[in-house]
Design an enzyme around this catalytic site. Structure first.
Site, PDB file in Angstrom:
ATOM      1  N   HIS A   1      -3.242   7.142   2.254  1.00 15.89           N
ATOM      2  CA  HIS A   1      -3.759   5.817   1.807  1.00 15.89           C
ATOM      3  C   HIS A   1      -4.970   5.165   2.579  1.00 15.89           C
ATOM      4  O   HIS A   1      -5.240   5.438   3.774  1.00 15.89           O
ATOM      5  CB  HIS A   1      -2.806   4.832   2.273  1.00 15.89           C
ATOM      6  CG  HIS A   1      -3.072   3.242   2.182  1.00 15.89           C
ATOM      7  ND1 HIS A   1      -3.634   2.708   0.845  1.00 15.89           N
ATOM      8  CD2 HIS A   1      -3.134   2.100   2.987  1.00 15.89           C
ATOM      9  CE1 HIS A   1      -4.078   1.555   0.988  1.00 15.89           C
ATOM     10  NE2 HIS A   1      -3.633   1.292   2.262  1.00 15.89           N
TER      11      HIS A   1
ATOM     12  N   CYS B   1       0.913  -1.177  -0.085  1.00 14.53           N
ATOM     13  CA  CYS B   1      -0.075  -0.022   0.036  1.00 14.53           C
ATOM     14  C   CYS B   1       0.872   1.367   0.077  1.00 14.53           C
ATOM     15  O   CYS B   1       0.440   2.336  -0.211  1.00 14.53           O
ATOM     16  CB  CYS B   1      -0.982   0.072   1.130  1.00 14.53           C
ATOM     17  SG  CYS B   1      -2.079  -1.335   1.220  1.00 14.53           S
TER      18      CYS B   1
ATOM     19  N   ASN C   1     -10.243  -0.325   0.186  1.00 14.04           N
ATOM     20  CA  ASN C   1      -8.767  -0.334   0.410  1.00 14.04           C
ATOM     21  C   ASN C   1      -8.382  -0.943  -0.945  1.00 14.04           C
ATOM     22  O   ASN C   1      -8.364  -2.019  -1.277  1.00 14.04           O
ATOM     23  CB  ASN C   1      -8.187  -0.893   1.265  1.00 14.04           C
ATOM     24  CG  ASN C   1      -6.772  -0.839   1.582  1.00 14.04           C
ATOM     25  OD1 ASN C   1      -5.919  -0.599   0.299  1.00 14.04           O
ATOM     26  ND2 ASN C   1      -6.178  -1.235   2.709  1.00 14.04           N
TER      27      ASN C   1
HETATM   28  O1  UT7 Z   1      -3.550  -1.256   3.583  1.00 16.91           O
HETATM   29  C1  UT7 Z   1      -3.327  -1.647   5.083  1.00 16.91           C
HETATM   30  C2  UT7 Z   1      -4.326  -2.726   5.195  1.00 16.91           C
HETATM   31  N1  UT7 Z   1      -4.877  -3.111   6.585  1.00 16.91           N
HETATM   32  C3  UT7 Z   1      -5.396  -2.241   7.380  1.00 16.91           C
HETATM   33  O2  UT7 Z   1      -5.408  -1.118   7.176  1.00 16.91           O
HETATM   34  C4  UT7 Z   1      -6.148  -2.823   8.449  1.00 16.91           C
HETATM   35  C5  UT7 Z   1      -6.060  -1.885   9.890  1.00 16.91           C
HETATM   36  N2  UT7 Z   1      -7.058  -2.411  10.640  1.00 16.91           N
HETATM   37  C6  UT7 Z   1      -8.310  -2.200  10.619  1.00 16.91           C
HETATM   38  O3  UT7 Z   1      -8.881  -1.290   9.590  1.00 16.91           O
HETATM   39  C7  UT7 Z   1      -9.231  -2.834  11.527  1.00 16.91           C
HETATM   40  O4  UT7 Z   1      -8.453  -3.540  12.566  1.00 16.91           O
HETATM   41  C8  UT7 Z   1     -10.296  -3.737  11.166  1.00 16.91           C
HETATM   42  C9  UT7 Z   1     -11.287  -3.087  10.221  1.00 16.91           C
HETATM   43  C10 UT7 Z   1      -9.696  -4.684  10.218  1.00 16.91           C
HETATM   44  C11 UT7 Z   1     -10.908  -4.498  12.261  1.00 16.91           C
HETATM   45  O5  UT7 Z   1     -11.590  -3.691  13.133  1.00 16.91           O
HETATM   46  P1  UT7 Z   1     -11.226  -3.707  14.672  1.00 16.91           P
HETATM   47  O6  UT7 Z   1     -12.020  -2.725  15.163  1.00 16.91           O
HETATM   48  O7  UT7 Z   1      -9.719  -3.792  14.886  1.00 16.91           O
HETATM   49  O8  UT7 Z   1     -12.034  -5.161  15.005  1.00 16.91           O
HETATM   50  P2  UT7 Z   1     -11.108  -6.404  15.726  1.00 16.91           P
HETATM   51  O9  UT7 Z   1     -10.401  -7.026  14.792  1.00 16.91           O
HETATM   52  O10 UT7 Z   1     -10.812  -5.752  17.273  1.00 16.91           O
HETATM   53  O11 UT7 Z   1     -12.475  -7.285  16.131  1.00 16.91           O
HETATM   54  C12 UT7 Z   1     -13.536  -6.772  17.170  1.00 16.91           C
HETATM   55  C13 UT7 Z   1     -14.541  -7.883  16.955  1.00 16.91           C
HETATM   56  C14 UT7 Z   1     -14.166  -9.331  17.134  1.00 16.91           C
HETATM   57  O12 UT7 Z   1     -15.015 -10.075  17.712  1.00 16.91           O
HETATM   58  P3  UT7 Z   1     -15.009 -10.382  19.328  1.00 16.91           P
HETATM   59  O13 UT7 Z   1     -13.620 -11.452  19.303  1.00 16.91           O
HETATM   60  O14 UT7 Z   1     -14.739  -9.183  19.808  1.00 16.91           O
HETATM   61  O15 UT7 Z   1     -15.950 -11.108  19.593  1.00 16.91           O
HETATM   62  C15 UT7 Z   1     -14.102  -9.805  15.406  1.00 16.91           C
HETATM   63  O16 UT7 Z   1     -14.343 -11.382  15.413  1.00 16.91           O
HETATM   64  O17 UT7 Z   1     -15.312  -7.792  15.638  1.00 16.91           O
HETATM   65  C16 UT7 Z   1     -15.396  -9.154  15.045  1.00 16.91           C
HETATM   66  N3  UT7 Z   1     -15.283  -8.898  13.630  1.00 16.91           N
HETATM   67  C17 UT7 Z   1     -16.258  -8.757  12.787  1.00 16.91           C
HETATM   68  N4  UT7 Z   1     -17.730  -8.709  13.062  1.00 16.91           N
HETATM   69  C18 UT7 Z   1     -18.345  -8.610  11.897  1.00 16.91           C
HETATM   70  C19 UT7 Z   1     -14.231  -8.922  12.797  1.00 16.91           C
HETATM   71  N5  UT7 Z   1     -14.274  -8.702  11.687  1.00 16.91           N
HETATM   72  C20 UT7 Z   1     -15.642  -8.749  11.566  1.00 16.91           C
HETATM   73  C21 UT7 Z   1     -16.789  -8.265  10.475  1.00 16.91           C
HETATM   74  N6  UT7 Z   1     -17.990  -8.398  10.833  1.00 16.91           N
HETATM   75  N7  UT7 Z   1     -16.457  -8.050   9.355  1.00 16.91           N
END
Ligand code: UT7
Length: 335
Positions: free
Chosen positions: A261, A119, A291
């Site tokens: 980005h 990215c 993205n």
């Molecule tokens: O170019 C660089 C590419 N990557 C990035 O920029 C990624 C940067 N990170 C992010 O944007 C965020 O970390 C994400 C959007 C990927 C995830 O958001 P988050 O607020 O960090 O969520 P999390 O990973 O802390 O997950 C929170 C909860 C979890 O459930 P539990 O374990 O708390 O019960 C996940 O299992 O949300 C759950 N979860 C979802 N729920 C519904 C994770 N993905 C999803 C989903 N739908 N798609």
């Protein structure tokens, strides 16, 4: 030894272009595939929909379309282009897709090559091309960012598949001996944290004949530790931009636009807040495209230029970040 052809001191920005596939995948539609919801995706990322490649779309095709529109804006004869750099992690041809773009454009006086930095790729490519121009070797360059991550994500992994989309963007840049509109830049990588985001080859052991192994090709889907990538971005991006402002004697209040980005709206907001750059200057189009990896920055810039938001002489602070880990920043004056 390479003979310097031109006496140049800087670069100017002459055109922008972009392309996205027609096929749209909405959050509601993804929720038919994995256990997620429009509400979750929208509130955690800002994304509503993304473009997904279909038959006929690939990085060469998308990159070509983006380059062509940038060349049209610059009003260049394709034969005057010296250099084409394609930033992509998902090339149509692993041996390099830039020469195919060169051929499609008919830019047969240019040298074309690919560059991979995920990215951060577009920013790294822009800086690389600018060095050739400032060094006096070449006069006109097309820098393209294009990616097709839809072919490499695991469509059963809700933690990553919701983020990505496909697209391409391009800028046309020209050497000048009067000023330098690439005011400053910085680039960083940290391979120690590389395991947070990968698209690795499978390297599955097979045998050619008895006692002689080989590792078969193909790639495992994108692996991402979203939380770690998020923390990395909101920490490092403000630091690299603050350092760049200091180095160039600029300050956030002199910035007309912040073009980051497009990874997550919460990252954009956090970086804008930390730099005290007001929300309306922080450009965002990830609601429509998600993205698109190396494409996000030129795709956003092209949209803002064509809608008359970024205008001639505007100061644009930009930063790319992602796998590697890699990150970079550039301060540019448009025009
Ligand atoms: O170019 C660089 C590419 N990557 C990035 O920029 C990624 C940067 N990170 C992010 O944007 C965020 O970390 C994400 C959007 C990927 C995830 O958001 P988050 O607020 O960090 O969520 P999390 O990973 O802390 O997950 C929170 C909860 C979890 O459930 P539990 O374990 O708390 O019960 C996940 O299992 O949300 C759950 N979860 C979802 N729920 C519904 C994770 N993905 C999803 C989903 N739908 N798609």
């Amino acid at each position: 030894m390479e003979v310097k052809k031109f006496n140049q001191i800087g670069v100017s920005f002459k055109g922008s272009g972009s392309y996205v596939p027609d096929q749209i995948l909405t959050n509601q539609e993804i929720s038919k595939k994995v256990n997620t919801s429009d509400e979750w995706i929208k509130s955690r990322t800002g994304i509503s929909e993304r473009r997904i490649s279909s038959v006929g779309d690939n990085v060469t095709q998308m990159g070509y379309e983006a380059a062509l529109t940038a060349i049209e804006m610059a009003n260049w004869d394709v034969k005057t282009i010296d250099l084409i750099v394609l930033a992509s992690s998902t090339p149509h041809d692993l041996f390099g897709s830039a020469p195919s773009i060169q051929a499609k454009l008919g830019a047969n006086n240019a040298v074309a090559f690919d560059l991979t930095a995920a990215c951060s790729g577009f920013l790294f490519a822009l800086i690389t091309a600018s060095q050739y121009l400032k060094g006096g070797s070449f006069k006109r360059a097309i820098v393209i960012g294009a990616d097709q991550l839809s072919s490499f994500v695991d469509w059963n992994d809700r933690r990553s598949c919701i983020l990505f989309g496909d697209g391409a963007g391009a800028l046309a840049i020209e050497a000048t001996n009067e000023f330098d509109n690439l005011i400053g830049f910085d680039m960083r990588t940290d391979g120690e944290r590389g395991s947070f985001l990968n698209l690795q080859s499978k390297n599955i052991k097979d045998s050619i004949i008895d006692n002689i192994d080989f590792l078969s090709g193909g790639y495992s889907p994108v692996q991402m530790n979203g939380q770690e990538v998020y923390k990395f971005a909101v920490r490092e991006v403000p630091i690299i931009l603050e350092n760049l402002f200091r180095k160039t004697n600029y300050s956030p209040d002199k910035v007309d636009w912040l073009v980051l980005h497009q990874a997550n709206q919460r990252i954009l907001d956090s970086v804008g807040d930390k730099l005290k750059i007001s929300g309306e200057k922080v450009l965002s189009n990830l609601e429509k495209y998600g993205n698109t990896s190396a494409a996000t920055i030129p795709l956003m810039m092209d949209e803002a230029i064509r809608s008359n938001r970024i205008k001639s002489n505007d100061i644009v602070a930009t930063s790319g970040f992602g796998a590697g880990l890699s990150w970079g920043a550039a301060l540019i004056k448009w025009g």
